[in-house]
Write an enzyme that holds these catalytic residues in place. Structure first.
Site: not given
Lengths: 199, 199
Positions: B13-15, B17
């Site tokens: 979900a983490s951009v 990341s």
């Protein structure tokens, strides 16, 4: 051709501004970019975004990590660091004096010395004797400088810079802005901001 | 002598990341560091810290800036990027499949492909047909993999990784951890984490 310009917006209350203040001069020189130092106050901006304290205090798990993060970066760049007993500190007086110095020749040295006093020497930069000590070391006349710093034009200038920062959508410090209106947030974006300024 | 190890903790979900996933393999190779990919779920961690949505959505001024920030970094590293219509997306299915792949040879390629689908192709990674497409392109059998991904051991593993992340004081992603327990947060700390791992 004139050098490209990068505006370096900082709050003396901000520890990542401290790190940026210690790094920016040599990096900008190497990149051929001129830097304009722009003190402003984060407090009113945080308040307008619903935050009544530093994010370090509002988000304690993150805040504890950030102290460690600053320590590691300070170690890598070879700058002393200790977390001050008082945090955050009011930066109004120091910012006004910095504005006086930035119209003269000693503004950047003063600003670095203030950051160092706060984040490496555990001094309280809202205390006028601390600011006076720094001025004395820089051979700047204390009384005349304090008088200038409390004059209306300087008070207005700091308010205007803070209002400008808010209008540009700032939400933290340090922030770097370029002539074409690009905004970079954080000490860790300094190199990228310099690359952008040169484009 | 065995290579030093860096653990790369990420949430699909983490951009940020996403950005780290696109950068880490060549940087780690150059540094002589092995990377262990560790999917986990940020949602329960944010919730335990009082946040019920992504910080991008909770702090809209900052969130808008961060999209621009990701764009600039994606441009610099030469990776496509577009902000997805759906944000944040559930990463449970993708994380479970990634755990299956990380025990095999295709876990890292799969993870990069998931991030790319989400943040460059505007696909919704919680949809099983999107994950099936990625597996097919990697020539991984879809049905057997989905069956493995829904087995108890994989479900438990993802829960355990998330609990471990919470216990270590994580508050965002990506996070990098070293064998001596040091924690680095953010794509922008990847180089520093690699330097630390080598010490």
């Amino acid at each position: 051709m004139p050098k490209p310009v990068l505006d370096f917006w900082f709050d003396f209350a901000s520890v990542y501004s401290f790190l940026a203040s210690m790094r920016i001069a040599p990096l900008a020189d190497a990149a051929g970019v001129s830097v304009r130092w722009r003190p402003f106050l984060l407090g009113p901006i945080f308040a307008s975004q619903g935050m009544k304290d530093s994010p370090f205090n509002l988000f304690p798990v993150k805040g504890q990590h950030m102290i460690r993060d600053v320590q590691r970066t300070a170690d890598e760049i070879g700058v002393g660091f200790r977390w001050p007993d008082a945090f955050p500190q009011s930066s109004v007086l120091a910012s006004r004096v910095a504005l006086v110095g930035l119209k003269d020749t000693w503004g950047e040295d003063f600003s670095r010395a203030v950051f160092h006093a706060e984040y490496a020497e555990n001094r309280v930069i809202s205390e006028s004797h601390v600011i006076a000590d720094i001025l004395t070391k820089l051979k700047v006349p204390v009384d005349a400088t304090f008088a200038s710093a409390q004059a209306d034009d300087i008070k207005t200038e700091l308010r205007d810079l803070t209002a400008d920062a808010a209008k540009r959508g700032f939400f933290g410090a340090p922030t770097f802005t370029t002539a074409d209106g690009e905004l970079f947030w954080g000490n860790d974006r300094l190199e990228q901001a310099l690359r952008w300024a040169k484009k």
